[in-house]
Design an enzyme around this catalytic site. Structure first.
Site, PDB file in Angstrom:
ATOM      1  N   GLY A 240      -9.136  -0.232   8.078  1.00 18.57           N
ATOM      2  CA  GLY A 240     -10.851  -0.269   7.844  1.00 18.57           C
ATOM      3  C   GLY A 240     -11.253  -1.375   8.458  1.00 18.57           C
TER       4      GLY A 240
ATOM      5  CE1 TYR B 117       0.610   7.787   2.200  1.00 14.77           C
ATOM      6  CE2 TYR B 117       1.782   8.847   3.944  1.00 14.77           C
ATOM      7  CZ  TYR B 117       0.751   8.155   3.500  1.00 14.77           C
ATOM      8  OH  TYR B 117      -0.406   7.498   4.500  1.00 14.77           O
TER       9      TYR B 117
ATOM     10  CE  LYS C 273      -2.502   9.773   3.624  1.00 17.66           C
ATOM     11  NZ  LYS C 273      -4.090   9.429   3.972  1.00 17.66           N
TER      12      LYS C 273
END
Length: 319
Positions: A18, A141, A145
């Protein structure tokens, strides 16, 4: 005066990727018809459907780059697979459903090469995501995803939504998580080299140093994210990575960091620690079909810039 026609909401906007997108936009890659909104966990708890919905109602985005996730390095994943599964499933479902309900035109989510099957052929490509179980060290995870890809296809088939995902290889750069216990391999090594240099001790690298990885500089990835948002129209994901020929071993990565930080001490490999997957070589052939001329920052140059940022921001970066 150009009218703003795109309101782009970036979840996880204060994280590694980000911050890189924010810098690239600020440095001239943004366009006059775009308004960029970077949000973090302080703005909304994305595991809460009501807070996620309120965030979308407040900002009314037309486009979303979805980066928010519970993330961590190998050892944190091994300890907390259930937490990684539950947290990321909630976040992803809330973001994608709020985007759908509020009429967002396009969502680009971020996956990872660790979601690919553990037992596979190399190089891996975009068609192989669901071909078998992921590595046992991070199954929580990985499966969470993978479900983004499943949801993207569902929203496309049932509702005609343009939701897609990118799959970066190992990302690193300024604003990374440099925590030695819970961070990824490269930022963890940068912090360890810094401390070894300060104390005059040897550098201990966990594992054998033989596993191989493709690393992508966060600022390169940020430029590719902008291209995907604006130009890439497939629902199927796309791998964003340097080429197979640019894969480096953990030993080579440690040596590049030592050189960048002018560390002259000994490198010791603690072979009692897990290596994780030996390799997960990814093909960037699909990316190259679209962008044959894209120039990646050379690995050692990117490492040097990241180490310089860490040195300059040590008080905050080490946390």
């Amino acid at each position: 005066m150009t009218e703003v026609t795109k309101r782009i909401l970036v979840t996880g906007g204060t994280g590694l990727v980000g911050r890189a997108i924010e810098k690239v936009v600020a440095d001239g890659e943004g366009r006059p018809d775009e308004e960029w909104i970077f949000v973090s966990s302080r703005d909304a708890d994305l595991t809460s459907s009501s807070e996620t919905k309120a965030l979308f109602e407040r900002h009314k985005p037309t486009h979303v780059i979805h980066l928010a996730a519970m993330v961590g390095g190998l050892f944190k994943n091994i300890r907390s697979n259930l937490d990684f599964w539950r947290t990321n499933i909630h976040i992803n479902d809330n973001v994608l459903h709020s985007a759908h309900e509020s009429g967002v035109q396009k969502v680009v989510s971020c996956l990872s090469t660790c979601i690919f099957p553990d037992k596979t052929t190399y190089p891996i490509d975009e068609t192989m995501i669901h071909n078998g179980p992921p590595h046992s060290s991070n199954f929580g995870y990985s499966y969470a995803k993978r479900m983004i890809d499943v949801q993207n296809r569902g929203y496309s088939e049932q509702h005609g939504r343009r939701f897609t995902a990118v799959i970066p290889t190992n990302v690193f750069g300024p604003h990374d998580n440099f925590n030695i216990e819970d961070g990824h391999v490269l930022p963890g090594l940068i912090h360890k080299v810094y401390l070894a240099k300060q104390s005059g001790s040897a550098l201990t690298v966990w594992g054998t140093g033989t596993p191989r990885r493709q690393f992508i500089y966060s600022l390169d990835l940020a430029r590719l994210f902008l291209w995907v948002l604006r130009e890439y129209d497939e629902v199927e994901p796309i791998i964003l990575s340097v080429g197979e020929e640019d894969e480096v071993s953990i030993r080579e990565a440690a040596e590049a960091i030592a050189e960048a930080m002018e560390f002259r001490g000994e490198l010791i490999f603690d072979t009692t620690k897990s290596d994780g997957q030996f390799k997960k070589t990814a093909s960037n052939a699909k990316l190259r079909r679209y962008l044959p001329g894209f120039q990646f920052t050379p690995f050692r140059k990117a490492v040097k810039e990241t180490c310089a940022w860490f040195n300059d921001n040590y008080a905050n970066a080490r946390k």
